[in-house]
Design a protein around this motif. Structure first.
Motif, PDB file in Angstrom:
ATOM      1  N   ASN A 252       9.083  56.388  48.148  1.00 54.51           N
ATOM      2  CA  ASN A 252       9.822  55.241  48.695  1.00 54.51           C
ATOM      3  C   ASN A 252      10.312  55.494  50.123  1.00 54.51           C
ATOM      4  O   ASN A 252      10.089  54.647  51.001  1.00 54.51           O
ATOM      5  CB  ASN A 252      10.963  54.830  47.760  1.00 54.51           C
ATOM      6  CG  ASN A 252      10.447  53.940  46.633  1.00 54.51           C
ATOM      7  OD1 ASN A 252       9.236  53.752  46.487  1.00 54.51           O
ATOM      8  ND2 ASN A 252      11.359  53.404  45.830  1.00 54.51           N
ATOM      9  N   PRO A 253      10.960  56.637  50.402  1.00 50.32           N
ATOM     10  CA  PRO A 253      11.311  56.865  51.820  1.00 50.32           C
ATOM     11  C   PRO A 253      10.076  57.052  52.700  1.00 50.32           C
ATOM     12  O   PRO A 253      10.100  56.656  53.878  1.00 50.32           O
ATOM     13  CB  PRO A 253      12.177  58.130  51.782  1.00 50.32           C
ATOM     14  CG  PRO A 253      11.922  58.756  50.455  1.00 50.32           C
ATOM     15  CD  PRO A 253      11.563  57.653  49.525  1.00 50.32           C
TER      16      PRO A 253
ATOM     17  N   CYS B 121      15.754  54.301  47.773  1.00 45.52           N
ATOM     18  CA  CYS B 121      15.556  55.656  48.323  1.00 45.52           C
ATOM     19  C   CYS B 121      16.894  56.387  48.278  1.00 45.52           C
ATOM     20  O   CYS B 121      17.953  55.757  48.352  1.00 45.52           O
ATOM     21  CB  CYS B 121      15.152  55.602  49.795  1.00 45.52           C
ATOM     22  SG  CYS B 121      13.710  54.630  50.160  1.00 45.52           S
TER      23      CYS B 121
ATOM     24  N   MET C 228      18.258  52.232  51.292  1.00 40.63           N
ATOM     25  CA  MET C 228      18.313  53.654  51.632  1.00 40.63           C
ATOM     26  C   MET C 228      19.724  54.125  51.286  1.00 40.63           C
ATOM     27  O   MET C 228      20.672  53.914  52.044  1.00 40.63           O
ATOM     28  CB  MET C 228      18.014  53.820  53.133  1.00 40.63           C
ATOM     29  CG  MET C 228      17.866  55.233  53.614  1.00 40.63           C
ATOM     30  SD  MET C 228      16.375  56.060  53.035  1.00 40.63           S
ATOM     31  CE  MET C 228      15.089  55.186  53.947  1.00 40.63           C
TER      32      MET C 228
ATOM     33  N   ALA D  68      12.621  58.136  44.645  1.00 43.64           N
ATOM     34  CA  ALA D  68      13.599  57.810  45.700  1.00 43.64           C
ATOM     35  C   ALA D  68      13.653  58.857  46.808  1.00 43.64           C
ATOM     36  O   ALA D  68      14.225  58.596  47.870  1.00 43.64           O
ATOM     37  CB  ALA D  68      14.987  57.639  45.083  1.00 43.64           C
TER      38      ALA D  68
ATOM     39  N   SER E 226      14.434  48.481  55.880  1.00 43.18           N
ATOM     40  CA  SER E 226      15.443  49.091  55.012  1.00 43.18           C
ATOM     41  C   SER E 226      16.848  48.727  55.471  1.00 43.18           C
ATOM     42  O   SER E 226      17.090  48.501  56.655  1.00 43.18           O
ATOM     43  CB  SER E 226      15.283  50.613  54.979  1.00 43.18           C
ATOM     44  OG  SER E 226      15.350  51.142  56.280  1.00 43.18           O
TER      45      SER E 226
ATOM     46  N   THR F  96      14.053  47.589  51.513  1.00 50.63           N
ATOM     47  CA  THR F  96      14.325  48.791  50.720  1.00 50.63           C
ATOM     48  C   THR F  96      15.779  49.217  50.903  1.00 50.63           C
ATOM     49  O   THR F  96      16.329  49.085  51.995  1.00 50.63           O
ATOM     50  CB  THR F  96      13.371  49.918  51.177  1.00 50.63           C
ATOM     51  OG1 THR F  96      12.065  49.613  50.704  1.00 50.63           O
ATOM     52  CG2 THR F  96      13.781  51.272  50.654  1.00 50.63           C
TER      53      THR F  96
ATOM     54  N   SER G 193       5.796  51.303  48.134  1.00 47.06           N
ATOM     55  CA  SER G 193       7.104  51.620  47.572  1.00 47.06           C
ATOM     56  C   SER G 193       7.214  51.033  46.162  1.00 47.06           C
ATOM     57  O   SER G 193       6.624  49.996  45.852  1.00 47.06           O
ATOM     58  CB  SER G 193       8.217  51.141  48.484  1.00 47.06           C
ATOM     59  OG  SER G 193       8.054  49.786  48.753  1.00 47.06           O
TER      60      SER G 193
END
Ligand code: IZC
Ligand code: ZN
Length: 409
Positions: free
Chosen positions: A356-357, A316, A289, A352, A266, A287, A19
């Motif tokens: 990243n997701p 994300c 989201m 994003a 996340s 992370t 990520s």
């Protein structure tokens, strides 16, 4: 099976299987006049500057000078549910908040009633149609949460639907167990007992059956507080799950702080996230989201995305498709909002909605970038560049959608 995509005006992609945060969030490669050779669903070769990969091909697609990106990855959906909640809108317009409706037995609990009534087949058919629609918008991989069953039978039913979708539908679907989404009516006023039941019975059973990769909890005012969320997530970790947390959607009650402390993969929503929570996330490697279409639909402010990027939190953007606070599975709309309201750059946004997701749902090695060796999940856009995709609004700009080397749209 060998497929060639030629005449790509701009091939734009992040790179790597990790990520991207801080200044790396906006690092994309842009190849002009590019081509992609695909063999048996895997990217074999990428060329640029008008060069064409060598060899014979069974199928050739002319991208007509358009933008090509990785297939989009939607890292947060409530894909499986029993019924929409359009009846809530007049209440909302008359001033009722999301939590007012939930506290009155509606909202998530309304969806729980309808999901408990639905059969496996009904849920499967509805969700498969949602996945078809998602793919038409350029999404080739998504996460899907349970959380409208809230008892053993119905949570397992939802997770079995998600598993069957992953096996039978062309999209990749990653399952998250979200038994702690609300307190069901039979546990009203007994949230602690409900969490104990989750920890003692459902989490171990979901593990035993191998039905989820992540566990998620709705840490929110009037739902589960920080201590209850912590207990649930620690039980999940002890069973080998990775952790996600719905944090600071309406109120900051410590969800993002807890996410960082537990090093959750996340934290999701974060509309109301404060400095302390964001610092904790940065430190814990959690992370963000972000779900901008939900901010829009709830009439709320937008999560502080720029601050998160500055603090080194990977960001994300996901759809949050669900029957209440975001009945849209068009991730392109979230992209528009990310541009205009989060003020993210087109490059940051592409990261994003791809790598990243992908990493936040443990698929970073497989998808999320266009690189040799990765799965051939590709979108040809009816746009010359990412700027256009971020700018045009309300149309579906996904022209051709390719999943594992097969043309889906
Ligand atoms: O059905 O309202 N926020 N869960 C937490 C949701 C939104 C989905 C829903
Ligand atoms: Zn959600």
């Amino acid at each position: 099976m060998r497929l060639l995509i030629k005449n790509i005006g701009c091939l734009q992609t992040p790179t790597g299987s990790y990520s991207h945060k801080g200044s790396k969030q906006g690092q994309n490669v842009k190849l002009i006049d590019a081509a992609i050779a695909i063999e048996d669903g895997i990217i074999k070769e990428i060329t640029q500057g008008g060069k064409i990969p060598a060899g014979d091909f069974d199928q050739v697609i002319d991208a007509e000078g358009k933008l090509v990106t990785p297939g989009l990855v939607d890292g947060h959906t409530h894909l499986v549910f029993g019924g929409y909640r359009q009846n809530e809108i007049p209440m909302k317009l008359a001033g009722a908040g999301y939590l007012d409706i939930l506290r009155a037995g509606g909202g998530i609990l309304d969806t729980v009633r309808k999901t408990r009534e639905a059969t496996f087949e009904e849920l499967y058919d509805k969700s498969a149609a949602f996945l078809d629609e998602m793919m038409s918008f350029g999404i080739t991989t998504c996460e899907a949460k349970s959380g409208y069953g809230l008892d053993m039978e119905n949570e397992i039913k939802m997770l079995e639907v998600i598993k069957a979708l992953g096996e039978n539908h062309p999209a990749d679907v990653v399952p998250t167990f979200m038994g702690a989404h609300a307190i069901p009516p039979e546990y009203e006023g007994r949230g602690d007992e409900y969490i104990d039941m989750m920890c003692d019975e459902l989490i171990p059973e979901v593990r035993r059956r191998g039905l989820a990769e992540f566990c998620d909890v709705f840490c929110e005012d009037s739902v589960f507080d920080s201590a209850q969320s912590k207990k649930y997530l620690e039980a999940a970790r002890a069973q080998g799950f990775e952790l996600k947390i719905h944090a600071d959607e309406i109120e900051d009650i410590g969800g993002s702080k807890l996410a960082g402390e537990l090093q959750a993969v996340s934290a999701e929503h974060l509309i109301a996230a404060g400095e302390e929570g964001m610092d904790s996330m940065a430190e814990g490697g959690t992370t963000a989201m972000l779900l901008p279409a939900t901010s829009f639909y709830l009439g709320k402010t937008f999560a502080p995305a720029r601050t998160m990027i500055e603090k080194g939190i990977p960001v994300c953007i996901a759809s949050d498709f669900n029957p209440g606070s975001c009945p849209s599975l068009n991730l392109q709309l979230a992209i528009n909002l990310g541009y205009l309201r989060y003020k993210m750059t087109p490059e940051e946004i592409l990261t994003a909605v791809t790598i990243n997701p992908a990493c936040a749902i443990n698929r970073g090695e497989l998808v999320g970038t266009l690189e040799e060796g990765k799965q051939a999940d590709i979108v040809i856009w009816n746009a010359p560049d990412m700027e256009m995709l971020c700018y045009r609004f309300g149309s579906n700009l996904a022209q051709t959608v390719i999943k594992k080397g097969e043309v889906i749209k």
